[in-house]
Write a protein that holds these residues in place. Sequence first.
Motif, PDB file in Angstrom:
ATOM      1  N   MET A 196       0.832  -1.200   0.000  1.00 14.40           N
ATOM      2  CA  MET A 196       0.000   0.000   0.000  1.00 14.40           C
ATOM      3  C   MET A 196       0.874   1.261   0.000  1.00 14.40           C
ATOM      4  O   MET A 196       0.836   2.076   0.924  1.00 14.40           O
ATOM      5  N   PRO A 197       1.693   1.445  -1.057  1.00 11.79           N
ATOM      6  CA  PRO A 197       2.643   2.565  -1.057  1.00 11.79           C
ATOM      7  C   PRO A 197       1.976   3.939  -1.084  1.00 11.79           C
ATOM      8  O   PRO A 197       2.600   4.922  -0.669  1.00 11.79           O
ATOM      9  N   GLN A 198       0.723   4.047  -1.544  1.00  6.31           N
ATOM     10  CA  GLN A 198       0.058   5.346  -1.601  1.00  6.31           C
ATOM     11  C   GLN A 198      -0.404   5.822  -0.232  1.00  6.31           C
ATOM     12  O   GLN A 198      -0.830   6.977  -0.085  1.00  6.31           O
ATOM     13  N   VAL A 199      -0.324   4.954   0.753  1.00  6.36           N
ATOM     14  CA  VAL A 199      -0.636   5.349   2.133  1.00  6.36           C
ATOM     15  C   VAL A 199       0.522   4.934   3.047  1.00  6.36           C
ATOM     16  O   VAL A 199       0.339   4.291   4.066  1.00  6.36           O
ATOM     17  N   HIS A 200       1.728   5.294   2.620  1.00  7.22           N
ATOM     18  CA  HIS A 200       2.976   5.192   3.378  1.00  7.22           C
ATOM     19  C   HIS A 200       3.718   3.872   3.259  1.00  7.22           C
ATOM     20  O   HIS A 200       4.899   3.802   3.578  1.00  7.22           O
ATOM     21  N   GLY A 201       3.064   2.809   2.805  1.00  4.70           N
ATOM     22  CA  GLY A 201       3.786   1.572   2.565  1.00  4.70           C
ATOM     23  C   GLY A 201       4.277   0.909   3.840  1.00  4.70           C
ATOM     24  O   GLY A 201       3.696   1.041   4.916  1.00  4.70           O
ATOM     25  N   ALA A 202       5.391   0.166   3.712  1.00  3.65           N
ATOM     26  CA  ALA A 202       5.932  -0.611   4.822  1.00  3.65           C
ATOM     27  C   ALA A 202       6.508   0.301   5.907  1.00  3.65           C
ATOM     28  O   ALA A 202       6.835   1.469   5.653  1.00  3.65           O
ATOM     29  N   PRO A 203       6.651  -0.202   7.126  1.00  5.94           N
ATOM     30  CA  PRO A 203       7.266   0.598   8.194  1.00  5.94           C
ATOM     31  C   PRO A 203       8.678   1.054   7.823  1.00  5.94           C
ATOM     32  O   PRO A 203       9.385   0.388   7.059  1.00  5.94           O
TER      33      PRO A 203
END
Length: 276
Positions: A196-203
């Motif tokens: 979900m890179p459009q909402v920040h992606g991985a930690p």
Amino acid sequence: MPSHAAFHSFGTAAGLTARSTAHEVRAAARAGLLSAHTSGLASDYVQVNLAILPQALATEFQRYCERNPRACPVLAISEPGSPALPSLGPDIDIRTDLPRYAVWRDGVPVDEPTDLAAHWRDDLVTFAIGCSFSFEHALLAEGIRLRHVDEGRNVSMYRTDRPTEPSGAFRGPLVVSMRPMAAADAIRAIQITSRMPQVHGAPVHFGDPALIGIRDLARPEYGDAVEVKPHEVPVFWACGVTPQAAIAAARPAFCITHAPGHMLVTDLLNRDLVTA
């Protein structure tokens, strides 16, 4: 401003819960019946952070976002002076549809109104930036508990010692949101949010907060503190409050953002942001 009790009364009567629609949440904000944070509401729908700046600063700020896509994934940009974001919802009115805003003067927040009637200008450009609240639905759907949601709190957010890539006057530290998790849940959360890179992606980090310059998890700069239990690890995601740190550094004479945790809930569906 409605009382806290009024919010709960409205929520009970109109069903403002994780199952609410985006339109219902926006309607509550527009009617002045919702001034609380939006974490846990309308969980099928994409929530966004806002940065609203004079047109003269828009190009420089857009470049800042492009250079820092993990923290500042831009989902939509308005036309100058327009309160609409039609790609995010046909009836959205930026001036009324968030529970709470922050008005800034010379890089300092000076007011937190529940609408922008007294502050709107014809030269303002709105940036809608992806928010970690959107991936929380995917985590909850996988059975990963989120303590701030369980406790009805805003997520914990911290300034780190990691610098962002500057653009002109816009610069500053990466801000992160934190969710405590058991190790197995943290591994699964990394797998889920990486899609979900459009909402920040991985930690961006998990484990020892000191390694990213956070001294005390009990004292977040934004949001509410939550307990990290002995069997848990703190997991940190890039946060859409990062632009607010950049705005503080740039010190524009005037701009507007969302109040931390008080997002615009759009008509986009979280599932549509998941990559293969």
